[in-house]
Scaffold this motif. Structure first.
Motif, PDB file in Angstrom:
ATOM      1  N   ILE A   1      15.732  -8.615 -16.866  1.00  0.00           N
ATOM      2  CA  ILE A   1      14.359  -8.687 -16.340  1.00  0.00           C
ATOM      3  C   ILE A   1      14.289  -9.694 -15.198  1.00  0.00           C
ATOM      4  CG2 ILE A   1      11.980  -9.370 -16.906  1.00  0.00           C
ATOM      5  CD1 ILE A   1      12.561  -8.280 -19.764  1.00  0.00           C
ATOM      6  N   LEU A   2      14.939 -10.854 -15.375  1.00  0.00           N
ATOM      7  CA  LEU A   2      14.944 -11.862 -14.316  1.00  0.00           C
ATOM      8  C   LEU A   2      15.661 -11.357 -13.068  1.00  0.00           C
ATOM      9  CD1 LEU A   2      15.624 -15.079 -16.418  1.00  0.00           C
ATOM     10  CD2 LEU A   2      13.485 -14.430 -15.298  1.00  0.00           C
ATOM     11  N   ASP A   3      16.775 -10.636 -13.236  1.00  0.00           N
ATOM     12  CA  ASP A   3      17.489 -10.072 -12.080  1.00  0.00           C
ATOM     13  C   ASP A   3      16.592  -9.124 -11.293  1.00  0.00           C
ATOM     14  OD1 ASP A   3      19.938 -11.386 -12.263  1.00  0.00           O
ATOM     15  OD2 ASP A   3      20.788  -9.884 -13.628  1.00  0.00           O
ATOM     16  N   SER A   4      15.859  -8.262 -11.991  1.00  0.00           N
ATOM     17  CA  SER A   4      14.943  -7.327 -11.318  1.00  0.00           C
ATOM     18  C   SER A   4      13.851  -8.078 -10.571  1.00  0.00           C
ATOM     19  CB  SER A   4      14.299  -6.383 -12.338  1.00  0.00           C
ATOM     20  OG  SER A   4      15.252  -5.559 -12.931  1.00  0.00           O
ATOM     21  N   THR A   5      13.328  -9.124 -11.202  1.00  0.00           N
ATOM     22  CA  THR A   5      12.283  -9.926 -10.568  1.00  0.00           C
ATOM     23  C   THR A   5      12.819 -10.625  -9.323  1.00  0.00           C
ATOM     24  OG1 THR A   5      11.246 -10.278 -12.726  1.00  0.00           O
ATOM     25  CG2 THR A   5      10.627 -11.787 -10.953  1.00  0.00           C
ATOM     26  N   LEU A   6      14.029 -11.170  -9.404  1.00  0.00           N
ATOM     27  CA  LEU A   6      14.631 -11.845  -8.250  1.00  0.00           C
ATOM     28  C   LEU A   6      14.845 -10.879  -7.091  1.00  0.00           C
ATOM     29  CD1 LEU A   6      17.209 -14.208  -9.979  1.00  0.00           C
ATOM     30  CD2 LEU A   6      15.113 -14.864  -8.782  1.00  0.00           C
TER      31      LEU A   6
ATOM     32  N   ILE B   1      13.830   0.724  -9.140  1.00  0.00           N
ATOM     33  CA  ILE B   1      12.689  -0.126  -9.485  1.00  0.00           C
ATOM     34  C   ILE B   1      11.382   0.605  -9.188  1.00  0.00           C
ATOM     35  CG2 ILE B   1      11.425  -2.223  -8.814  1.00  0.00           C
ATOM     36  CD1 ILE B   1      14.191  -3.581  -8.503  1.00  0.00           C
ATOM     37  N   ALA B   2      11.305   1.247  -8.020  1.00  0.00           N
ATOM     38  CA  ALA B   2      10.081   1.976  -7.654  1.00  0.00           C
ATOM     39  C   ALA B   2       9.786   3.086  -8.658  1.00  0.00           C
ATOM     40  CB  ALA B   2      10.206   2.545  -6.238  1.00  0.00           C
TER      41      ALA B   2
ATOM     42  N   HIS C   1      -4.991  -5.627 -14.379  1.00  0.00           N
ATOM     43  CA  HIS C   1      -3.770  -6.431 -14.319  1.00  0.00           C
ATOM     44  C   HIS C   1      -2.542  -5.554 -14.557  1.00  0.00           C
ATOM     45  CE1 HIS C   1      -1.149  -9.904 -14.954  1.00  0.00           C
ATOM     46  NE2 HIS C   1      -0.713  -9.313 -16.051  1.00  0.00           N
ATOM     47  N   GLU C   2      -2.590  -4.677 -15.563  1.00  0.00           N
ATOM     48  CA  GLU C   2      -1.463  -3.801 -15.882  1.00  0.00           C
ATOM     49  C   GLU C   2      -1.209  -2.759 -14.801  1.00  0.00           C
ATOM     50  OE1 GLU C   2       0.840  -4.099 -18.245  1.00  0.00           O
ATOM     51  OE2 GLU C   2      -0.174  -5.954 -18.791  1.00  0.00           O
ATOM     52  N   ILE C   3      -2.188  -2.465 -13.994  1.00  0.00           N
ATOM     53  CA  ILE C   3      -2.005  -1.528 -12.877  1.00  0.00           C
ATOM     54  C   ILE C   3      -1.540  -2.278 -11.628  1.00  0.00           C
ATOM     55  CG2 ILE C   3      -3.241   0.019 -11.289  1.00  0.00           C
ATOM     56  CD1 ILE C   3      -4.880   0.929 -13.759  1.00  0.00           C
ATOM     57  N   ARG C   4      -2.103  -3.441 -11.385  1.00  0.00           N
ATOM     58  CA  ARG C   4      -1.778  -4.200 -10.175  1.00  0.00           C
ATOM     59  C   ARG C   4      -0.326  -4.665 -10.142  1.00  0.00           C
ATOM     60  NH1 ARG C   4      -6.130  -8.013  -9.180  1.00  0.00           N
ATOM     61  NH2 ARG C   4      -7.041  -6.267  -8.068  1.00  0.00           N
ATOM     62  N   ASN C   5       0.235  -5.095 -11.281  1.00  0.00           N
ATOM     63  CA  ASN C   5       1.622  -5.586 -11.292  1.00  0.00           C
ATOM     64  C   ASN C   5       2.621  -4.522 -10.859  1.00  0.00           C
ATOM     65  OD1 ASN C   5       0.864  -8.153 -11.975  1.00  0.00           O
ATOM     66  ND2 ASN C   5       1.361  -7.941 -14.131  1.00  0.00           N
ATOM     67  N   PRO C   6       2.596  -3.315 -11.429  1.00  0.00           N
ATOM     68  CA  PRO C   6       3.534  -2.293 -10.954  1.00  0.00           C
ATOM     69  C   PRO C   6       3.288  -1.897  -9.491  1.00  0.00           C
ATOM     70  CG  PRO C   6       2.540  -1.597 -13.034  1.00  0.00           C
ATOM     71  CD  PRO C   6       1.887  -2.873 -12.626  1.00  0.00           C
ATOM     72  N   LEU C   7       2.032  -1.916  -9.068  1.00  0.00           N
ATOM     73  CA  LEU C   7       1.747  -1.598  -7.665  1.00  0.00           C
ATOM     74  C   LEU C   7       2.385  -2.625  -6.734  1.00  0.00           C
ATOM     75  CD1 LEU C   7      -1.979  -0.414  -7.739  1.00  0.00           C
ATOM     76  CD2 LEU C   7       0.059   0.965  -7.265  1.00  0.00           C
ATOM     77  N   ALA C   8       2.352  -3.899  -7.119  1.00  0.00           N
ATOM     78  CA  ALA C   8       2.983  -4.946  -6.301  1.00  0.00           C
ATOM     79  C   ALA C   8       4.494  -4.737  -6.232  1.00  0.00           C
ATOM     80  CB  ALA C   8       2.663  -6.323  -6.869  1.00  0.00           C
ATOM     81  N   SER C   9       5.106  -4.369  -7.351  1.00  0.00           N
ATOM     82  CA  SER C   9       6.551  -4.093  -7.359  1.00  0.00           C
ATOM     83  C   SER C   9       6.876  -2.886  -6.491  1.00  0.00           C
ATOM     84  CB  SER C   9       7.037  -3.838  -8.790  1.00  0.00           C
ATOM     85  OG  SER C   9       6.893  -4.982  -9.572  1.00  0.00           O
ATOM     86  N   LEU C  10       6.063  -1.846  -6.603  1.00  0.00           N
ATOM     87  CA  LEU C  10       6.260  -0.654  -5.771  1.00  0.00           C
ATOM     88  C   LEU C  10       6.161  -1.007  -4.289  1.00  0.00           C
ATOM     89  CD1 LEU C  10       4.211   2.068  -7.647  1.00  0.00           C
ATOM     90  CD2 LEU C  10       6.562   2.306  -6.875  1.00  0.00           C
TER      91      LEU C  10
END
Length: 121
Positions: A79-84, A45-46, A13-22
């Motif tokens: 954090i919300l701005d980055s997610t958006l 962000i990347a 889970h901790e690896i998959r989340n940053p990979l999705a953002s990348l």
């Protein structure tokens, strides 16, 4: 065995989340339709997510030596701005509409171990 399975799931889970953002950031950059300001933000962000992955792997390798707790402020709106920004990639590929309805900053204190360097809450 159950503990090992749970640990493995947490690590995945901790690896998959940053990979999705990348992936989302790189896809948006590849399209080449972003203004320069947004390109820089996507690159930030990347790079941040790459650092997060590196920290997760380093923490896993040093798992046996716990780190002391620390308290630090967290800006929820940031954090919300980055997610958006990451979700906007999904927005133009589907019928989903994203609306931001907050301004300024909203900080709170969070207790972390020094190894908890992820941006998620």
């Amino acid at each position: 065995m159950a503990a090992i399975g749970e640990l493995s799931a947490n690590i995945a889970h901790e690896i998959r989340n940053p990979l999705a953002s990348l992936k989302g950031s790189i896809e948006m950059l590849k399209e080449g339709k972003l203004p320069e300001k947004h390109k820089e933000r996507m690159m930030d962000i990347a790079l941040s997510e790459m650092e997060r992955l590196n920290n997760t792997i380093s923490d896993f390798l040093t798992y046996s030596s716990p780190k002391p707790l620390e308290i630090q402020p967290v800006d929820l709106h940031s954090i919300l701005d980055s997610t958006l920004e990451l979700l906007r990639n999904t927005e133009h590929k589907s019928e989903i509409s994203i609306k931001k309805d907050f301004e300024g900053s909203f900080s709170f204190m969070r207790t972390l171990r020094k190894s908890d360097r992820y941006s998620g809450i």
